[in-house]
Motif scaffolding. Structure first.
Motif, PDB file in Angstrom:
ATOM      1  N   VAL A   1       0.836  -1.202   0.000  1.00 52.19           N
ATOM      2  CA  VAL A   1       0.000   0.000   0.000  1.00 52.19           C
ATOM      3  C   VAL A   1       0.869   1.249   0.000  1.00 52.19           C
ATOM      4  N   HIS A   2       1.917   1.229   0.817  1.00 50.57           N
ATOM      5  CA  HIS A   2       2.811   2.380   0.897  1.00 50.57           C
ATOM      6  C   HIS A   2       3.505   2.627  -0.444  1.00 50.57           C
ATOM      7  N   GLN A   3       3.887   1.560  -1.128  1.00 51.26           N
ATOM      8  CA  GLN A   3       4.526   1.704  -2.427  1.00 51.26           C
ATOM      9  C   GLN A   3       3.586   2.363  -3.426  1.00 51.26           C
ATOM     10  N   ILE A   4       2.320   1.939  -3.403  1.00 53.50           N
ATOM     11  CA  ILE A   4       1.337   2.537  -4.312  1.00 53.50           C
ATOM     12  C   ILE A   4       1.111   4.005  -3.964  1.00 53.50           C
ATOM     13  N   GLU A   5       1.081   4.337  -2.677  1.00 51.72           N
ATOM     14  CA  GLU A   5       0.924   5.736  -2.263  1.00 51.72           C
ATOM     15  C   GLU A   5       2.066   6.594  -2.812  1.00 51.72           C
ATOM     16  N   LEU A   6       3.288   6.063  -2.717  1.00 53.99           N
ATOM     17  CA  LEU A   6       4.441   6.805  -3.231  1.00 53.99           C
ATOM     18  C   LEU A   6       4.348   7.001  -4.740  1.00 53.99           C
ATOM     19  N   GLU A   7       3.889   5.952  -5.461  1.00 57.47           N
ATOM     20  CA  GLU A   7       3.742   6.061  -6.905  1.00 57.47           C
ATOM     21  C   GLU A   7       2.700   7.126  -7.270  1.00 57.47           C
ATOM     22  N   MET A   8       1.595   7.153  -6.508  1.00 54.26           N
ATOM     23  CA  MET A   8       0.539   8.122  -6.775  1.00 54.26           C
ATOM     24  C   MET A   8       1.019   9.545  -6.470  1.00 54.26           C
ATOM     25  N   GLN A   9       1.754   9.700  -5.365  1.00 55.73           N
ATOM     26  CA  GLN A   9       2.285  11.014  -5.022  1.00 55.73           C
ATOM     27  C   GLN A   9       3.281  11.495  -6.081  1.00 55.73           C
ATOM     28  N   ASN A  10       4.069  10.576  -6.609  1.00 52.48           N
ATOM     29  CA  ASN A  10       5.034  10.937  -7.645  1.00 52.48           C
ATOM     30  C   ASN A  10       4.317  11.399  -8.915  1.00 52.48           C
ATOM     31  N   ASP A  11       3.219  10.698  -9.271  1.00 54.90           N
ATOM     32  CA  ASP A  11       2.436  11.108 -10.443  1.00 54.90           C
ATOM     33  C   ASP A  11       1.848  12.505 -10.246  1.00 54.90           C
ATOM     34  N   GLU A  12       1.319  12.769  -9.027  1.00 55.05           N
ATOM     35  CA  GLU A  12       0.742  14.078  -8.740  1.00 55.05           C
ATOM     36  C   GLU A  12       1.811  15.163  -8.795  1.00 55.05           C
ATOM     37  N   LEU A  13       3.006  14.851  -8.293  1.00 57.74           N
ATOM     38  CA  LEU A  13       4.104  15.813  -8.317  1.00 57.74           C
ATOM     39  C   LEU A  13       4.508  16.146  -9.752  1.00 57.74           C
ATOM     40  N   LYS A  14       4.592  15.122 -10.615  1.00 57.63           N
ATOM     41  CA  LYS A  14       4.935  15.354 -12.010  1.00 57.63           C
ATOM     42  C   LYS A  14       3.866  16.215 -12.694  1.00 57.63           C
ATOM     43  N   HIS A  15       2.596  15.939 -12.380  1.00 57.85           N
ATOM     44  CA  HIS A  15       1.501  16.711 -12.971  1.00 57.85           C
ATOM     45  C   HIS A  15       1.594  18.177 -12.534  1.00 57.85           C
ATOM     46  N   GLU A  16       1.885  18.408 -11.249  1.00 59.39           N
ATOM     47  CA  GLU A  16       1.997  19.771 -10.739  1.00 59.39           C
ATOM     48  C   GLU A  16       3.199  20.481 -11.344  1.00 59.39           C
ATOM     49  N   GLN A  17       4.309  19.771 -11.531  1.00 67.96           N
ATOM     50  CA  GLN A  17       5.487  20.365 -12.155  1.00 67.96           C
ATOM     51  C   GLN A  17       5.194  20.774 -13.594  1.00 67.96           C
ATOM     52  N   ASN A  18       4.425  19.951 -14.311  1.00 70.64           N
ATOM     53  CA  ASN A  18       4.054  20.288 -15.689  1.00 70.64           C
ATOM     54  C   ASN A  18       3.174  21.529 -15.733  1.00 70.64           C
ATOM     55  N   ARG A  19       2.240  21.644 -14.775  1.00 69.90           N
ATOM     56  CA  ARG A  19       1.370  22.810 -14.707  1.00 69.90           C
ATOM     57  C   ARG A  19       2.178  24.080 -14.428  1.00 69.90           C
ATOM     58  N   LEU A  20       3.135  23.979 -13.497  1.00 75.41           N
ATOM     59  CA  LEU A  20       3.974  25.133 -13.172  1.00 75.41           C
ATOM     60  C   LEU A  20       4.848  25.524 -14.353  1.00 75.41           C
ATOM     61  N   ARG A  21       5.355  24.514 -15.075  1.00 74.35           N
ATOM     62  CA  ARG A  21       6.195  24.787 -16.239  1.00 74.35           C
ATOM     63  C   ARG A  21       5.382  25.502 -17.326  1.00 74.35           C
ATOM     64  N   LEU A  22       4.136  25.055 -17.512  1.00 78.92           N
ATOM     65  CA  LEU A  22       3.270  25.686 -18.509  1.00 78.92           C
ATOM     66  C   LEU A  22       2.946  27.118 -18.107  1.00 78.92           C
ATOM     67  N   ALA A  23       2.625  27.324 -16.822  1.00 74.56           N
ATOM     68  CA  ALA A  23       2.309  28.680 -16.350  1.00 74.56           C
ATOM     69  C   ALA A  23       3.507  29.609 -16.531  1.00 74.56           C
ATOM     70  N   ALA A  24       4.715  29.106 -16.240  1.00 74.86           N
ATOM     71  CA  ALA A  24       5.916  29.917 -16.401  1.00 74.86           C
ATOM     72  C   ALA A  24       6.151  30.263 -17.862  1.00 74.86           C
ATOM     73  N   SER A  25       5.857  29.318 -18.762  1.00 78.59           N
ATOM     74  CA  SER A  25       6.030  29.559 -20.189  1.00 78.59           C
ATOM     75  C   SER A  25       5.054  30.621 -20.687  1.00 78.59           C
ATOM     76  N   VAL A  26       3.810  30.545 -20.238  1.00 81.44           N
ATOM     77  CA  VAL A  26       2.810  31.543 -20.623  1.00 81.44           C
ATOM     78  C   VAL A  26       3.228  32.920 -20.115  1.00 81.44           C
ATOM     79  N   PHE A  27       3.679  32.995 -18.867  1.00 79.32           N
ATOM     80  CA  PHE A  27       4.103  34.258 -18.261  1.00 79.32           C
ATOM     81  C   PHE A  27       5.248  34.883 -19.056  1.00 79.32           C
ATOM     82  N   ALA A  28       6.189  34.043 -19.482  1.00 78.91           N
ATOM     83  CA  ALA A  28       7.383  34.550 -20.163  1.00 78.91           C
ATOM     84  C   ALA A  28       7.129  34.914 -21.617  1.00 78.91           C
ATOM     85  N   ASN A  29       6.172  34.252 -22.276  1.00 80.01           N
ATOM     86  CA  ASN A  29       6.033  34.399 -23.722  1.00 80.01           C
ATOM     87  C   ASN A  29       4.778  35.125 -24.186  1.00 80.01           C
TER      88      ASN A  29
END
Length: 206
Positions: A49-77
Motif C-alpha cells: 500500500v505504501h509503495q502505491i501511495e508513493l507512486e501516486m504522489q510521484n504522479d501528482e508531483l509530475k503533474h503539478e510540475q508540468n502545470r507550473l512549467r506551462l504557467a511559467a512559459s505563458v508568463f514569459a512568452n
C-alpha cells in the motif's frame, strides 16, 4: 491553526490510502507470500500500500510540475505585459513583455508601485472607479495613459484582478495590459478623414 493543518494532512493521507488500497485490490501482479504468519502478511500488505501511495504522489508531483512549467512559459512568452504585486500594490514580478512595452527592466521596478508608470494627473480621476470595482467585483478593466521610460505617452488597456488565499484574504493583484497607442492613432486618423478633406483639410460638407 496547527490543529487545522494536522486535520487537513490527516484527511489527505486517509484519502490517498483509500485510493491505494483500492488500486492494490485491482492489481494481480503483487501476490502475497505463501505463509500462515498473519504479522508477515499484514506487514507485506502495508508495504505494498505504501509503495502505491508513493507512486501516486510521484504522479501528482509530475503533474503539478508540468502545470507550473506551462504557467511559467505563458508568463514569459505572452504578448501582453503582466504585473504581479502584493496586497500593498508593491510590484513583485513582471514579464518580458512588460519591459518591451514600458522600457523598464524588471530590476528597475521591483519594489515600486505601478503608479510609477502612469501619468498621475491624467489618470487620477479613474482611481476611485478602480478602487470601487476591485472592492465590489474583484476586478477592473479600462484604459489608462502611461509614461514610457523615455518620457513618451502611450495608452494601454489594463485589467486588474484581486487574488486571495484559501481564506479569502487578499494576497496579490495581477495586472495585464496592452499598448493600444497605434490603434488610437489609426482611429483618430479615420475620424479626421471622415470629417475633413484629406487634400485641403477643409471640413467635409454634411
Amino acid at each position: 491553526k496547527r490543529a487545522m493543518a494536522n486535520e487537513i494532512i490527516s484527511s489527505t493521507h486517509s484519502a490517498l490510502r483509500e485510493q491505494a488500497e483500492l488500486q492494490l485490490q485491482q492489481q494481480i501482479n503483487r501476490p502475497l507470500p505463501q505463509t500462515d504468519n498473519a504479522t508477515i502478511l499484514r506487514l507485506v500488505h502495508e508495504l505494498q500500500v505504501h509503495q502505491i501511495e508513493l507512486e501516486m504522489q510521484n504522479d501528482e508531483l509530475k503533474h503539478e510540475q508540468n502545470r507550473l512549467r506551462l504557467a511559467a512559459s505563458v508568463f514569459a512568452n505572452t504578448y501582453e505585459g503582466i504585473i504581479i504585486t502584493d496586497a500593498k500594490q508593491i510590484m513583485l514580478e513582471v514579464n518580458p513583455a512588460f519591459s518591451r512595452i514600458t522600457g523598464y527592466e524588471a530590476e528597475e521596478v521591483i519594489g515600486q508601485t505601478p503608479k510609477m508608470l502612469a501619468f498621475e494627473y491624467e489618470n487620477r480621476r479613474y482611481y476611485p472607479e478602480i478602487k470601487q470595482a476591485l472592492q465590489l467585483q474583484g476586478c477592473w478593466r479600462g484604459e489608462l495613459i502611461n509614461r514610457h521610460k523615455n518620457g513618451t505617452r502611450y495608452i494601454v488597456t489594463l485589467s486588474i484582478t484581486k487574488i486571495g488565499d484559501e481564506h479569502g484574504q487578499l494576497t496579490n493583484y495581477v495586472g495585464v495590459f496592452t499598448d493600444i497607442s497605434q490603434l488610437k492613432r489609426h482611429e483618430a486618423e479615420l475620424e479626421r478623414i471622415a470629417h475633413f478633406d484629406p487634400l485641403t483639410g477643409a471640413p467635409n460638407r454634411v
